[in-house]
Design an enzyme around this catalytic site. Structure first.
Site, PDB file in Angstrom:
ATOM      1  N   SER A 108       1.518 -35.616  -5.631  1.00  0.00           N
ATOM      2  CA  SER A 108       0.774 -34.366  -6.395  1.00  0.00           C
ATOM      3  C   SER A 108       0.306 -34.602  -7.703  1.00  0.00           C
ATOM      4  O   SER A 108       0.952 -35.842  -8.341  1.00  0.00           O
ATOM      5  CB  SER A 108       1.634 -33.122  -6.348  1.00  0.00           C
ATOM      6  OG  SER A 108       1.243 -32.331  -7.672  1.00  0.00           O
ATOM      7  N   GLU A 113       0.971 -33.206 -10.264  1.00  0.00           N
ATOM      8  CA  GLU A 113       1.757 -32.764 -11.231  1.00  0.00           C
ATOM      9  C   GLU A 113       2.686 -34.024 -11.657  1.00  0.00           C
ATOM     10  O   GLU A 113       3.253 -34.012 -12.472  1.00  0.00           O
ATOM     11  CB  GLU A 113       2.735 -31.850 -10.566  1.00  0.00           C
ATOM     12  CG  GLU A 113       2.188 -30.537 -10.431  1.00  0.00           C
ATOM     13  CD  GLU A 113       2.372 -29.749 -12.053  1.00  0.00           C
ATOM     14  OE1 GLU A 113       3.452 -29.885 -12.446  1.00  0.00           O
ATOM     15  OE2 GLU A 113       1.709 -28.811 -12.123  1.00  0.00           O
ATOM     16  N   TYR A 122       9.410 -30.033 -10.383  1.00  0.00           N
ATOM     17  CA  TYR A 122       8.668 -30.008  -9.330  1.00  0.00           C
ATOM     18  C   TYR A 122       7.808 -31.537  -9.520  1.00  0.00           C
ATOM     19  O   TYR A 122       7.775 -32.419  -8.485  1.00  0.00           O
ATOM     20  CB  TYR A 122       7.473 -29.106  -9.063  1.00  0.00           C
ATOM     21  CG  TYR A 122       6.477 -29.329  -8.055  1.00  0.00           C
ATOM     22  CD1 TYR A 122       6.934 -29.004  -6.636  1.00  0.00           C
ATOM     23  CD2 TYR A 122       5.146 -29.755  -8.308  1.00  0.00           C
ATOM     24  CE1 TYR A 122       5.801 -29.387  -5.885  1.00  0.00           C
ATOM     25  CE2 TYR A 122       4.371 -29.984  -7.488  1.00  0.00           C
ATOM     26  CZ  TYR A 122       4.628 -30.007  -6.277  1.00  0.00           C
ATOM     27  OH  TYR A 122       3.777 -30.039  -5.353  1.00  0.00           O
TER      28      TYR A 122
HETATM   29  N1  GDD Z   1       0.342 -19.276 -10.686  1.00  0.00           N
HETATM   30  C1  GDD Z   1      -0.012 -18.804 -11.920  1.00  0.00           C
HETATM   31  N2  GDD Z   1      -0.245 -17.459 -12.030  1.00  0.00           N
HETATM   32  N3  GDD Z   1      -0.636 -19.724 -12.561  1.00  0.00           N
HETATM   33  C2  GDD Z   1      -1.311 -19.529 -13.890  1.00  0.00           C
HETATM   34  C3  GDD Z   1      -1.604 -17.889 -14.085  1.00  0.00           C
HETATM   35  C4  GDD Z   1      -0.592 -16.959 -13.176  1.00  0.00           C
HETATM   36  O1  GDD Z   1      -0.726 -15.693 -13.250  1.00  0.00           O
HETATM   37  N4  GDD Z   1      -2.261 -18.019 -15.290  1.00  0.00           N
HETATM   38  C5  GDD Z   1      -2.563 -18.970 -15.728  1.00  0.00           C
HETATM   39  N5  GDD Z   1      -1.981 -19.990 -14.505  1.00  0.00           N
HETATM   40  C6  GDD Z   1      -2.269 -21.523 -14.768  1.00  0.00           C
HETATM   41  C7  GDD Z   1      -0.686 -22.126 -14.691  1.00  0.00           C
HETATM   42  O2  GDD Z   1      -0.078 -22.059 -15.768  1.00  0.00           O
HETATM   43  C8  GDD Z   1      -1.320 -23.579 -14.273  1.00  0.00           C
HETATM   44  O3  GDD Z   1      -1.723 -24.275 -15.444  1.00  0.00           O
HETATM   45  C9  GDD Z   1      -2.608 -23.355 -13.588  1.00  0.00           C
HETATM   46  O4  GDD Z   1      -2.613 -21.930 -13.840  1.00  0.00           O
HETATM   47  C10 GDD Z   1      -2.499 -23.619 -11.985  1.00  0.00           C
HETATM   48  O5  GDD Z   1      -1.445 -22.980 -11.685  1.00  0.00           O
HETATM   49  P1  GDD Z   1      -0.721 -22.827  -9.829  1.00  0.00           P
HETATM   50  O6  GDD Z   1      -2.091 -22.349  -9.168  1.00  0.00           O
HETATM   51  O7  GDD Z   1       0.309 -22.180  -9.759  1.00  0.00           O
HETATM   52  O8  GDD Z   1      -0.681 -24.475  -9.237  1.00  0.00           O
HETATM   53  P2  GDD Z   1      -0.274 -25.864 -10.028  1.00  0.00           P
HETATM   54  O9  GDD Z   1      -1.417 -26.417 -10.723  1.00  0.00           O
HETATM   55  O10 GDD Z   1       1.029 -25.345 -10.708  1.00  0.00           O
HETATM   56  O11 GDD Z   1       0.192 -26.560  -8.665  1.00  0.00           O
HETATM   57  C11 GDD Z   1      -0.567 -26.587  -7.745  1.00  0.00           C
HETATM   58  O12 GDD Z   1      -1.288 -27.878  -7.541  1.00  0.00           O
HETATM   59  C12 GDD Z   1      -0.551 -29.167  -7.395  1.00  0.00           C
HETATM   60  C13 GDD Z   1      -1.323 -30.073  -7.281  1.00  0.00           C
HETATM   61  O13 GDD Z   1      -2.040 -30.068  -6.064  1.00  0.00           O
HETATM   62  C14 GDD Z   1       0.422 -26.464  -6.486  1.00  0.00           C
HETATM   63  O14 GDD Z   1      -0.073 -26.416  -5.120  1.00  0.00           O
HETATM   64  C15 GDD Z   1       1.548 -27.616  -6.388  1.00  0.00           C
HETATM   65  O15 GDD Z   1       2.384 -27.838  -5.348  1.00  0.00           O
HETATM   66  C16 GDD Z   1       0.545 -29.022  -6.412  1.00  0.00           C
HETATM   67  O16 GDD Z   1       1.340 -30.201  -6.124  1.00  0.00           O
END
Ligand code: GDD
Length: 330
Positions: free
Chosen positions: A129, A131, A153
């Site tokens: 990822s 991440e 994570y």
């Molecule tokens: N979930 C969420 N909810 N995120 C928010 C929100 C909210 O209300 N508001 C802002 N964000 C911001 C988070 O702080 C983060 O910076 C970004 O939106 C993306 O969050 P997520 O959609 O939860 O995904 P992620 O980037 O943390 O992780 C995803 O992508 C990775 C890379 O492919 C996941 O799918 C991981 O499992 C994956 O590894």
């Protein structure tokens, strides 16, 4: 020639369901690992693979149990193993670091060990990822960029990546990792920001909600389409030798840009509905993540095709149709 057998962990998720469809359409015998709880609540937990259930075989196992993974690998005798299962929602990883680290690191280790012992010729894919890059020192991030994870994570994914590489180097296992940047679709879980936005917009359009509460709108991500990203996973296992690849679009957007595009696609102004709530901010945010997938393009012939606006529109349309159907049924 007999059909190739694939074993997928995480088959009930967004990526697992697209990958199972792809492999079934390519003539593979597809097996998936699911938790017992999934079979007890199939309408909800198997919903993404419902149309495929007569073409795939499910095996009950848990990432927390070596014995159960050993049994599944022994039963299936896979030619290709795609390890997608993980505790994958970053916010939960902040809330419960112990279970994220336990499940993600041990689960990967157990599976690698079972594959090495039982089917040493099996090709193994690990779902790395973006991440893992965390507070990256360079942008865009590529395969050679140093990992500086900023969450349990991310740390668990670096450990899984290193375990995978070590099984390749030390034991000669055909093991590769994809380092996938964010990938979304109408099948994305509601807890992730893109789906939270598109499902929220659909509810606002239908008058079920009047506002959308989000965290940090300035966070940036490189968002692609999950359906294309599972093609990359398959291609990675078809190469002559095992290796690691960044899979990304190379374009970065803020959460605010996603919000604006989503509301604009239904002719609404996001400022009238969205609240940025500091309690939803993460304890540690990442540096802007943007992937350089030129190695994947060169060696796999893969590149992202769906652009940002298309992705937003597809997700909005799917959520609007889904919400309308639910409304009509109630
Ligand atoms: N979930 C969420 N909810 N995120 C928010 C929100 C909210 O209300 N508001 C802002 N964000 C911001 C988070 O702080 C983060 O910076 C970004 O939106 C993306 O969050 P997520 O959609 O939860 O995904 P992620 O980037 O943390 O992780 C995803 O992508 C990775 C890379 O492919 C996941 O799918 C991981 O499992 C994956 O590894």
């Amino acid at each position: 020639m007999s059909r190739k057998r694939a074993l997928i962990t995480g088959i009930t998720g967004q990526d697992g369901s697209y990958l199972a469809e792809l492999l079934a359409s390519e003539g593979y015998e597809v097996h998936g690992i699911v938790r017992r709880i999934a079979l007890e609540d199939p309408d909800h937990r198997l919903r993404r693979i419902q149309p495929l259930l007569d073409q795939i075989t499910l095996h009950v196992a848990s990432l927390e149990s070596y014995a159960s993974l050993h049994t599944a690998v022994e039963e299936v005798q896979p030619d290709e193993c795609y390890h997608l299962a993980a505790q994958s929602f970053v916010t939960y990883a902040f809330d419960d670091e112990f279970s994220t680290l336990n499940a993600n690191i041990n689960g990967t280790h157990y599976l690698l060990s079972a594959v090495k012992r039982l089917v040493p010729k099996c090709r193994f894919y690990f779902a790395g990822s973006s991440e893992m890059f965390g507070a990256a020192e360079e942008s865009p991030q590529r395969e050679t960029t140093r990992f500086r994870p900023r969450s349990a994570y991310g740390i668990s994914k670096v450990a899984g990546f290193d375990l995978t590489r070590n099984y390749r180097d030390a034991y000669g296992l055909w093991a590769s990792s994809g380092i996938l940047f964010n990938h979304e679709s109408p099948r994305r879980g509601y807890e992730f920001v893109t789906r939270k936005i598109t499902s929220g917009v659909a509810k606002i359009v239908l008058g079920k909600e009047s506002q959308l509460r989000l965290g940090n709108l300035r966070a940036q991500r490189d968002w692609g389409h999950a359906k294309e990203y599972v093609h990359a996973m398959h291609l990675i296992l078809q190469q002559e030798r095992p290796d690691d690849y960044v899979i990304a679009t190379g374009t970065c957007h803020t959460v605010e840009e996603f919000v604006a595009a989503a509301f604009a696609s239904v002719n609404l102004d996001w400022r009238d509905y969205v609240i940025s709530d500091a309690s939803l901010y993460r304890p540690a945010e990442l540096h802007p993540l943007r992937g350089d997938a030129s190695k994947a393009e060169r060696e796999l012939g893969w590149r992202a095709k769906t652009d940002f606006d298309q992705l937003v529109k597809e997700m909005i349309q799917a959520d609007l149709s889904g919400q309308r159907l639910r409304q009509a049924a109630s």
